[in-house]
Design an enzyme around this catalytic site. Sequence first.
Site, PDB file in Angstrom:
ATOM      1  NE  ARG A 221       2.148  -4.931  10.971  1.00 33.84           N
ATOM      2  CZ  ARG A 221       3.167  -4.514  10.489  1.00 33.84           C
ATOM      3  NH1 ARG A 221       4.330  -5.244  10.730  1.00 33.84           N
ATOM      4  NH2 ARG A 221       3.226  -3.977   9.309  1.00 33.84           N
TER       5      ARG A 221
ATOM      6  NE  ARG B 234      -4.606  -1.138   9.903  1.00 37.05           N
ATOM      7  CZ  ARG B 234      -3.464  -0.771   9.460  1.00 37.05           C
ATOM      8  NH1 ARG B 234      -3.391   0.639   8.932  1.00 37.05           N
ATOM      9  NH2 ARG B 234      -2.543  -1.360   9.174  1.00 37.05           N
TER      10      ARG B 234
ATOM     11  NE  ARG C 246       6.324  -0.012   9.947  1.00 42.41           N
ATOM     12  CZ  ARG C 246       5.159  -0.141   9.191  1.00 42.41           C
ATOM     13  NH1 ARG C 246       5.107   0.482   8.429  1.00 42.41           N
ATOM     14  NH2 ARG C 246       4.198  -0.861   9.718  1.00 42.41           N
TER      15      ARG C 246
ATOM     16  NE  ARG D 238       7.664  -2.320   6.214  1.00 42.64           N
ATOM     17  CZ  ARG D 238       6.441  -2.246   6.578  1.00 42.64           C
ATOM     18  NH1 ARG D 238       5.622  -1.563   5.434  1.00 42.64           N
ATOM     19  NH2 ARG D 238       5.863  -2.611   7.269  1.00 42.64           N
TER      20      ARG D 238
ATOM     21  CE  LYS E  99      -1.925  -1.112   3.832  1.00 39.45           C
ATOM     22  NZ  LYS E  99      -1.385  -2.562   4.287  1.00 39.45           N
TER      23      LYS E  99
HETATM   24  P1  AP5 Z   1       4.758  -1.545   1.862  1.00 38.26           P
HETATM   25  O1  AP5 Z   1       4.407  -0.834   0.879  1.00 38.26           O
HETATM   26  O2  AP5 Z   1       5.714  -0.866   2.789  1.00 38.26           O
HETATM   27  O3  AP5 Z   1       3.682  -2.403   2.548  1.00 38.26           O
HETATM   28  P2  AP5 Z   1       2.350  -1.948   3.217  1.00 38.26           P
HETATM   29  O4  AP5 Z   1       1.241  -2.404   2.696  1.00 38.26           O
HETATM   30  O5  AP5 Z   1       2.263  -0.379   3.316  1.00 38.26           O
HETATM   31  O6  AP5 Z   1       2.430  -2.440   4.674  1.00 38.26           O
HETATM   32  P3  AP5 Z   1       2.619  -1.738   6.210  1.00 38.26           P
HETATM   33  O7  AP5 Z   1       3.368  -2.729   6.870  1.00 38.26           O
HETATM   34  O8  AP5 Z   1       3.182  -0.319   5.947  1.00 38.26           O
HETATM   35  O9  AP5 Z   1       1.188  -1.881   6.336  1.00 38.26           O
HETATM   36  P4  AP5 Z   1       0.269  -1.969   7.766  1.00 38.26           P
HETATM   37  O10 AP5 Z   1      -1.031  -1.558   7.150  1.00 38.26           O
HETATM   38  O11 AP5 Z   1       0.635  -3.069   8.606  1.00 38.26           O
HETATM   39  O12 AP5 Z   1       1.197  -0.722   8.573  1.00 38.26           O
HETATM   40  P5  AP5 Z   1       0.698   0.807   9.006  1.00 38.26           P
HETATM   41  O13 AP5 Z   1       1.871   1.614   8.769  1.00 38.26           O
HETATM   42  O14 AP5 Z   1      -0.657   1.292   8.154  1.00 38.26           O
HETATM   43  O15 AP5 Z   1       5.581  -2.868   1.393  1.00 38.26           O
HETATM   44  C1  AP5 Z   1       6.096  -3.901   2.374  1.00 38.26           C
HETATM   45  C2  AP5 Z   1       7.321  -4.564   1.876  1.00 38.26           C
HETATM   46  O16 AP5 Z   1       7.260  -5.172   0.515  1.00 38.26           O
HETATM   47  C3  AP5 Z   1       8.489  -3.455   1.454  1.00 38.26           C
HETATM   48  O17 AP5 Z   1       9.872  -4.016   1.613  1.00 38.26           O
HETATM   49  C4  AP5 Z   1       8.488  -3.088  -0.201  1.00 38.26           C
HETATM   50  O18 AP5 Z   1       9.581  -2.775  -0.691  1.00 38.26           O
HETATM   51  C5  AP5 Z   1       7.952  -4.945  -0.445  1.00 38.26           C
HETATM   52  N1  AP5 Z   1       7.148  -4.704  -1.730  1.00 38.26           N
HETATM   53  C6  AP5 Z   1       5.990  -3.576  -1.934  1.00 38.26           C
HETATM   54  N2  AP5 Z   1       5.403  -4.004  -3.201  1.00 38.26           N
HETATM   55  C7  AP5 Z   1       6.114  -5.240  -3.315  1.00 38.26           C
HETATM   56  C8  AP5 Z   1       6.087  -6.004  -4.929  1.00 38.26           C
HETATM   57  N3  AP5 Z   1       4.900  -5.778  -5.819  1.00 38.26           N
HETATM   58  N4  AP5 Z   1       6.804  -7.228  -4.838  1.00 38.26           N
HETATM   59  C9  AP5 Z   1       7.507  -7.368  -3.854  1.00 38.26           C
HETATM   60  N5  AP5 Z   1       7.867  -6.745  -2.964  1.00 38.26           N
HETATM   61  C10 AP5 Z   1       7.085  -5.617  -2.692  1.00 38.26           C
HETATM   62  O19 AP5 Z   1       0.081   0.359  10.456  1.00 38.26           O
HETATM   63  C11 AP5 Z   1       0.897   0.121  11.624  1.00 38.26           C
HETATM   64  C12 AP5 Z   1       0.302   0.397  12.875  1.00 38.26           C
HETATM   65  O20 AP5 Z   1      -0.235   1.465  12.968  1.00 38.26           O
HETATM   66  C13 AP5 Z   1      -0.935  -0.896  12.838  1.00 38.26           C
HETATM   67  O21 AP5 Z   1      -0.307  -1.910  13.233  1.00 38.26           O
HETATM   68  C14 AP5 Z   1      -1.674  -0.273  14.097  1.00 38.26           C
HETATM   69  O22 AP5 Z   1      -1.034  -0.363  15.238  1.00 38.26           O
HETATM   70  C15 AP5 Z   1      -1.861   1.466  13.638  1.00 38.26           C
HETATM   71  N6  AP5 Z   1      -2.578   1.733  12.436  1.00 38.26           N
HETATM   72  C16 AP5 Z   1      -2.641   2.527  11.540  1.00 38.26           C
HETATM   73  N7  AP5 Z   1      -3.619   2.659  10.788  1.00 38.26           N
HETATM   74  C17 AP5 Z   1      -4.588   2.497  11.724  1.00 38.26           C
HETATM   75  C18 AP5 Z   1      -6.040   2.290  11.870  1.00 38.26           C
HETATM   76  N8  AP5 Z   1      -6.776   2.912  10.572  1.00 38.26           N
HETATM   77  N9  AP5 Z   1      -6.812   2.027  12.877  1.00 38.26           N
HETATM   78  C19 AP5 Z   1      -6.204   1.484  13.885  1.00 38.26           C
HETATM   79  N10 AP5 Z   1      -4.730   1.235  13.812  1.00 38.26           N
HETATM   80  C20 AP5 Z   1      -4.319   1.661  12.829  1.00 38.26           C
END
Ligand code: AP5
Length: 214
Positions: free
Chosen positions: A164, A88, A153, A122, A13
């Site tokens: 997660r 979410r 991270r 990552r 994402k």
């Molecule tokens: P990346 O693009 O970083 O993946 P992502 O989907 O953004 O993953 P996140 O881990 O950031 O999502 P998340 O939803 O768990 O975390 P968030 O920060 O929102 O890619 C991942 C890896 O894959 C990278 O190494 C990249 O290079 C590689 N990659 C990408 N595309 C690829 C491809 N096509 N092929 C191969 N490799 C690829 O949330 C973190 C925390 O915040 C949550 O756990 C929660 O505690 C809190 N939080 C955030 N939002 C909320 C909410 N709305 N409600 C409640 N709590 C929340």
Amino acid sequence: MKLIFLGPPGAGKGTQAVGVSAHLGVPHISTGDMFRSAIRNETPTGLEAKRYLDAGELVPDSVTIAMVRERLAMDDCKNGYLLDGFPRTVDQAMALDQIDPPEAVVDINVPDERLLSRLTGRRVCGKCQGTFHISKLEDEHTCPICGGELYQRNDDQPETIATRLKAYHDSTEPLIDYYKGVTEPRLIEGNRLKTVNGDTKPEDVFKNILASLE
Ligand code: AP5
């Protein structure tokens, strides 16, 4: 355009949001990035959110919805937004439908078995916030774009990733049906969901996302 990226942790994402938000000319709003910034700055939201992020659990809806409501009221959201990581839960989705409803929701689909290696490998740049995978880096400590220091991270450890993923399946996956418009309650009629295969090269995922929005 008002757009949401749905998908499990590690679906890509954040990676895709950078290019798609630039292409559409709308701000990329990542609730995860907002929480991490609040934690670094030790704001009241950050102090409250920290234990949830460290554990891999969702931050309570009341905190998250208030933060997003405030962000969407800013001037740069007048022509739309790209929300990454919000909503979410169904309660968050219903709140967003009352605040400023999305026109399209892109679900980036990647099987669970691919996600662990994406997340444990990552690395994020502390300077430009770029995201990379160690398999593509010559030096796993240095950002290939700006030379900043790369870090892992806190929540990219296998046990936290499992929590997660469970939170995703329990609380976020039901949003697929919510945005298809097939579940009750619903505030907006119709199918807003576009499903894109995220288990392919990043440049192909990008093209498929844009094609799904045409
Ligand atoms: P990346 O693009 O970083 O993946 P992502 O989907 O953004 O993953 P996140 O881990 O950031 O999502 P998340 O939803 O768990 O975390 P968030 O920060 O929102 O890619 C991942 C890896 O894959 C990278 O190494 C990249 O290079 C590689 N990659 C990408 N595309 C690829 C491809 N096509 N092929 C191969 N490799 C690829 O949330 C973190 C925390 O915040 C949550 O756990 C929660 O505690 C809190 N939080 C955030 N939002 C909320 C909410 N709305 N409600 C409640 N709590 C929340």
